[in-house]
Design a protein around this motif. Structure first.
Motif, PDB file in Angstrom:
ATOM      1  N   HIS A 217       0.835  -1.217   0.000  1.00 26.62           N
ATOM      2  CA  HIS A 217       0.000   0.000   0.000  1.00 26.62           C
ATOM      3  C   HIS A 217       0.861   1.255   0.000  1.00 26.62           C
ATOM      4  O   HIS A 217       0.535   2.227  -0.691  1.00 26.62           O
ATOM      5  CB  HIS A 217      -0.952   0.000   1.203  1.00 26.62           C
ATOM      6  N   ALA A 218       1.946   1.248   0.758  1.00 25.47           N
ATOM      7  CA  ALA A 218       2.838   2.408   0.801  1.00 25.47           C
ATOM      8  C   ALA A 218       3.466   2.653  -0.560  1.00 25.47           C
ATOM      9  O   ALA A 218       3.549   3.803  -1.022  1.00 25.47           O
ATOM     10  CB  ALA A 218       3.921   2.200   1.849  1.00 25.47           C
TER      11      ALA A 218
ATOM     12  N   ARG B 249       2.240   1.788  -3.495  1.00 32.32           N
ATOM     13  CA  ARG B 249       1.192   2.240  -4.424  1.00 32.32           C
ATOM     14  C   ARG B 249       0.820   3.682  -4.161  1.00 32.32           C
ATOM     15  O   ARG B 249       0.382   4.382  -5.063  1.00 32.32           O
ATOM     16  CB  ARG B 249      -0.046   1.351  -4.325  1.00 32.32           C
ATOM     17  N   GLY B 250       0.998   4.135  -2.912  1.00 30.50           N
ATOM     18  CA  GLY B 250       0.649   5.497  -2.567  1.00 30.50           C
ATOM     19  C   GLY B 250       1.652   6.530  -3.059  1.00 30.50           C
ATOM     20  O   GLY B 250       1.372   7.714  -3.075  1.00 30.50           O
ATOM     21  N   ARG B 251       2.828   6.063  -3.474  1.00 27.79           N
ATOM     22  CA  ARG B 251       3.866   6.993  -3.953  1.00 27.79           C
ATOM     23  C   ARG B 251       3.541   7.539  -5.310  1.00 27.79           C
ATOM     24  O   ARG B 251       2.983   6.984  -6.164  1.00 27.79           O
ATOM     25  CB  ARG B 251       5.210   6.280  -4.050  1.00 27.79           C
TER      26      ARG B 251
END
Length: 150
Positions: free
Chosen positions: A145-146, A148-150
């Motif tokens: 998730h981290a 993909r959040g970038r």
């Protein structure tokens, strides 16, 4: 651009060769490739030219592993389904009912045969693997998730 239905069927064949039931794979791919947000069981049956019972069986399987979900459809008397947001992470999380079932089955087997028996040791390894997996996967999913959040 290619034919989406053909691509969906090719993906379903790939999933089938990996061990997924054929019709479950076809239903999953039909939902994955659907242009609309939700699809009814009747629409799936018609699109795939399969029976409503076959769709129902596939839908139950896909819901149990967290890939699809039932969604409310105000004004409709039919059940609507969609491919879940975050489905792939859910598939590998504690929300996957299959993993819990496997852990419970291993424990039940150990109780039946005893933990000092040969099958008991095999079943303990199975239980311990799934327990370890469920303890480690949250960190992997958080990193996913981290990223993909970038």
């Amino acid at each position: 651009m290619g034919d989406p239905m053909e691509a969906a069927e090719r993906l379903a064949l790939t999933l089938t060769s990996g061990g997924m039931q054929r019709m479950t794979a076809r239903v999953m791919c039909a939902l994955l490739f659907a242009e609309q947000e939700t699809v009814t069981a009747g629409e799936l049956a018609e699109r795939l030219t399969i029976s409503p019972g076959t769709v129902s069986t596939a839908v139950k399987s896909l819901i149990s592993v967290g890939l699809i979900e039932r969604v409310p459809a105000p004004g409709s008397r039919r059940e609507h389904f969609r491919f879940r947001d975050g489905a792939w992470a859910i598939l590998m999380s504690s929300q996957n009912e299959t993993v819990k079932v496997m852990q419970d089955a291993a424990n039940e087997g150990i109780e039946a045969v005893g933990d000092d028996s040969i099958p008991g040791r095999r079943l303990a390894e199975m239980r311990d693997f799934y327990t370890y997996l469920m303890a480690e996967l949250p960190a992997v999913i958080d990193r996913w998730h981290a990223q993909r959040g970038r």
